[in-house]
Every structure is written in C-alpha cells, then in structure tokens.
Scaffold this active site. Structure first.
Site, PDB file in Angstrom:
ATOM      1  N   ASP A 114       2.127 -11.397  10.882  1.00  0.00           N
ATOM      2  CA  ASP A 114       2.855 -10.174  10.553  1.00  0.00           C
ATOM      3  C   ASP A 114       3.040  -9.282  11.773  1.00  0.00           C
ATOM      4  OD1 ASP A 114       3.056 -10.943   7.938  1.00  0.00           O
ATOM      5  OD2 ASP A 114       1.557  -9.553   7.166  1.00  0.00           O
ATOM      6  N   ARG A 127     -11.032   1.298   8.692  1.00  0.00           N
ATOM      7  CA  ARG A 127      -9.693   1.813   8.954  1.00  0.00           C
ATOM      8  C   ARG A 127      -9.677   3.174   9.650  1.00  0.00           C
ATOM      9  NH1 ARG A 127      -8.880  -3.051   9.032  1.00  0.00           N
ATOM     10  NH2 ARG A 127      -7.578  -4.083   7.463  1.00  0.00           N
ATOM     11  N   ASP A 174      -4.474  -0.239   2.664  1.00  0.00           N
ATOM     12  CA  ASP A 174      -4.582   0.027   4.101  1.00  0.00           C
ATOM     13  C   ASP A 174      -3.487   0.943   4.616  1.00  0.00           C
ATOM     14  OD1 ASP A 174      -6.934  -1.291   4.501  1.00  0.00           O
ATOM     15  OD2 ASP A 174      -6.034  -3.155   5.179  1.00  0.00           O
ATOM     16  N   SER A 231      -5.547 -14.661   2.260  1.00  0.00           N
ATOM     17  CA  SER A 231      -5.366 -13.472   3.078  1.00  0.00           C
ATOM     18  C   SER A 231      -6.757 -12.905   3.333  1.00  0.00           C
ATOM     19  CB  SER A 231      -4.496 -12.451   2.343  1.00  0.00           C
ATOM     20  OG  SER A 231      -4.445 -11.238   3.074  1.00  0.00           O
TER      21      SER A 231
END
Length: 404
Positions: free
Chosen positions: A15, A95, A124, A178
């Site tokens: 990505d 994060r 996210d 994932s």
C-alpha cells in the site's frame, strides 16, 4: 520553484509503496518517507532501496522502540488498560508515538502535509489524524484510501500500478493475512478470520507463539521486579523495559501465552474479528497486577479499575494527545508510588500461575488475615460493623410490604 514536501508514514508494504508514485503523479509532491521502528524486526529489511526506487527523495528509519516501551506501553501497563476485556492495545498505543515522530520530521523538513495509508474502514486513520491535528493543526493530511484520486481497490491493482511506473517489487497478489507487528504484539485479520464461525488456522497463522497444546510439557518459573510500577529486572538481570518485553515475548511465545481471538467494536462503528499474539505483554500485565493486589487499598484499586477501562477506551480511540489522557495518567501514576516488589510465577501451557509475590509496601498482614486471632483484630468488632453496614437492609425489610 521547489516542490512542496509531504511526509509519508511508510511501512514498506504494498500500500505505502504504491502511494509514493501516486503522490508524485497526482499532487507533484516531493515525498519523504518515514518508517517508525517500534520493534517490528525483519520487516525493516530492504526498506531504503524500496522507498528510493519507488520515487521517494529520502527515507527516515526512526528507532522508537525505547520511546514506545517507556512512554506508551508503561502507562498502559500501569493502568491495566484492556479494551473490551481482551485487547491489550498493541496497535492503538503505537500510533500516537508514530504520529508524534511524523510531525517532528515534517517540521524539520519544512513539509506542508502528512500522508498515511490507513484504510477508510479502520481505527488507524483516526489515531494518526487525531495525533497530527493535536500536534500540528497547520499540516494538511492526505488519506490515500479516502481520496477521490485513489482508484486502486485490490493488491492486483496496486501491483499493476507500480509496474506501470517502472517499479518492480517483491510482492505477489496472493492473499494473506493482514498483519501489524511491533515490540508488543502482532495482529492478524483476513482469510478465514473474516467469518466468525471459522476456527483460526493457528498452524498457518501464528508468528510469535505456539499454541498451548504444543507448548512444553514442563512449566518454567520467571521472576520479575518492579519499582514504582515500572519493570526493572527479569530473572535477576537488570534490563530496559523494551529488553524485558522482548525476553517475555520469547518466554510467553514458547509457552502459548497471550493468544486471543476477539470480535471487537471499531471506533467507526463496525465489528471486526482478529487474532492477537501478545505473549510478553500478557505476562507483564499479569505480573504488574499481582503486585498491585498486595499494595493498593480497596477503594483505590476499585477506582483505578474503572479509570483503567476508560484509559483503554481513550487510547483505542486515538485520543492520546488530550487533556483527558493526561489527567487519567496523572491519577494512575499517583497510584504507582509504592508499587515496588518482586513477582514470581510459572508459565505453563497458556497459563500464568502465581508462585509468590513480595513487597516492602504490602498491605497484607498475616496477623490480621490469619485464622489465628492476632493483636490487630478482634473478632467481636465485626458485630457492630455488620449491624451498621446492614442497617438500611434491616430497616427496609421491617417497613416495606412483603412481596407475595
């Protein structure tokens, strides 16, 4: 005239690699990639060559491992922050650490925007963007997957796009889980997990751990010490927090500790099913709580449990850089002043079994707790206490009509 600069949160995956030429083509940005190393190990191999060959002008690989462990993990451990009774916040608490470093590098480079590759369905995007907005409201944010110019909808599309731009990458279109990995955990989504009626294929899925069934038939004793709620030693050896977590990951993974299968409620409103491996974190949470059982008084323990759940929600929702998180953490840190001592336990086939806890600040008093009458407690005192404690119940029973 120099091009505007944009900082891209870069993982090295398909990505974010496809996003590099996409940003240049659609916005004419100079792309500066930032990979935050939160302990994801071999995933960092070959990143610089991949980023530069994809069109980035520069790649920062920032080692955030100790910062992540000491400033984000430790507060969550001290709070015993668990989301929906299971999830130990492995992605959630990483994060804000990443967002903070993205902002720092954007300011250093004079960038006008930050881009991330989080999808429009996940948590996210919220965590990154709330962090950026709180720390640098002047910066633009580009979320590729939500942008009208982003037309790719599959791995096949992204691979074809990269090839069309002369970028040959070591990615295949084969479906796989994932995953998100860091020092604390690894998460798994996709494939058979998308149907909650399916049992996880643990033989195919697990990365850090083995299942309890395949764990050793003999248990292993572990000793840890804490000072003011911070882990300091493991089996007698002084280590940094990150080093302790790494070693606990090894021990916990070996003994099948910390594998959870959860259907959780995402912030955006949907339910999501995933499997998390958090071997070291599960041990650390349990060891810290075993010590707190000895030290915290009943009322503080109860309020801290409530606020720990609130702390977990705040972190999960990406609200790290808020007055509420700071206030909650201030309370939690005040409870840790005397959380000092040693915890011993045995790891055995997915279980963490107590084997003795000591602290110079323990509130446990054998003279009081023992069945043998001691100097500090007179059994007769309980009678008056019970009479007062149960007075409202007795008065109600005397005055209210009896139910038929």
């Amino acid at each position: 005239m120099a091009k505007e600069k944009i900082v891209l949160a870069y993982s090295g995956g398909l990505d974010t690699t496809a996003i590099i030429p996409w940003l240049k083509e659609n916005f004419d940005y100079e792309v500066i990639c930032v990979c935050a190393d939160c302990g994801q190990k071999e995933e960092l191999d070959g990143l610089e060559e991949r980023a530069l060959s994809s069109g980035a002008s520069k790649l920062y690989i920032e080692d955030l491992t100790d910062d992540f462990a000491e400033n984000y993990i430790v507060p969550c451990v001290q709070a015993h922050a668990v989301y929906e009774n299971k999830y130990l916040l492995g992605t959630s608490m990483a994060r804000p650490a990443i967002a903070k470093r993205l902002v720092e590098i954007a300011k250093k480079e004079g960038a006008t925007a930050i881009c991330h590759g989080a999808t429009g369905k996940g948590n996210d995007q919220i965590r990154f963007e709330l962090g950026i907005k709180a720390l640098a409201p002047e910066l633009k944010i580009i979320a590729a997957w939500r942008n009208d110019k982003w037309t790719m909808q599959s791995r096949e599309d992204e691979i074809a796009y990269c090839k069309a731009h002369g970028i040959n990458l070591p990615f295949s279109a084969d479906t796989s889980y994932s995953r998100d990995r860091n020092l604390w955990h690894i998460s798994h989504e996709g494939l058979e997990l998308e149907d909650p009626s399916n049992e996880p294929n643990y033989d195919h899925l697990l990365v850090m751990s083995t299942t309890p069934e395949k764990a050793p038939d003999e248990g292993e004793y572990v000793t840890m010490t804490f000072v003011q709620g911070v882990p300091k030693t493991l089996n007698g050896q002084a280590m940094s927090v990150a080093q302790i977590i790494e070693k606990l990951n090894e021990l916990g993974g070996k003994h099948g500790i910390g594998i959870i299968d959860i259907v959780e409620n995402r912030v955006v409103g949907m339910k999501s099913r995933g499997v998390y491996e958090t071997p070291g974190g599960t041990i650390l949470y349990e060891a810290h709580q075993q010590l707190e059982e000895l030290i915290l008084d009943r009322d503080t323990y109860a309020v801290k449990a409530d606020l720990g759940a609130k702390f977990a929600q705040v972190v999960y929702e990406g609200k790290w850089f808020t007055p509420l998180r700071e206030a909650l953490q201030a309370f939690i840190e005040s409870t840790q002043k005397y959380v000092t001592g040693e915890v011993k336990f045995k790891l055995y086939k997915g279980n963490i079994i107590k084997a003795g806890t000591t602290s110079p600040y323990s509130l446990y008093n054998e003279s009081i707790a023992s069945f043998t009458t001691g100097d500090l407690y007179d059994h007769h005192d309980a009678e008056g206490f019970i009479n007062l404690f149960g007075l409202s119940s007795k008065v109600r029973a005397m005055n209210w009509p009896k139910e038929k």
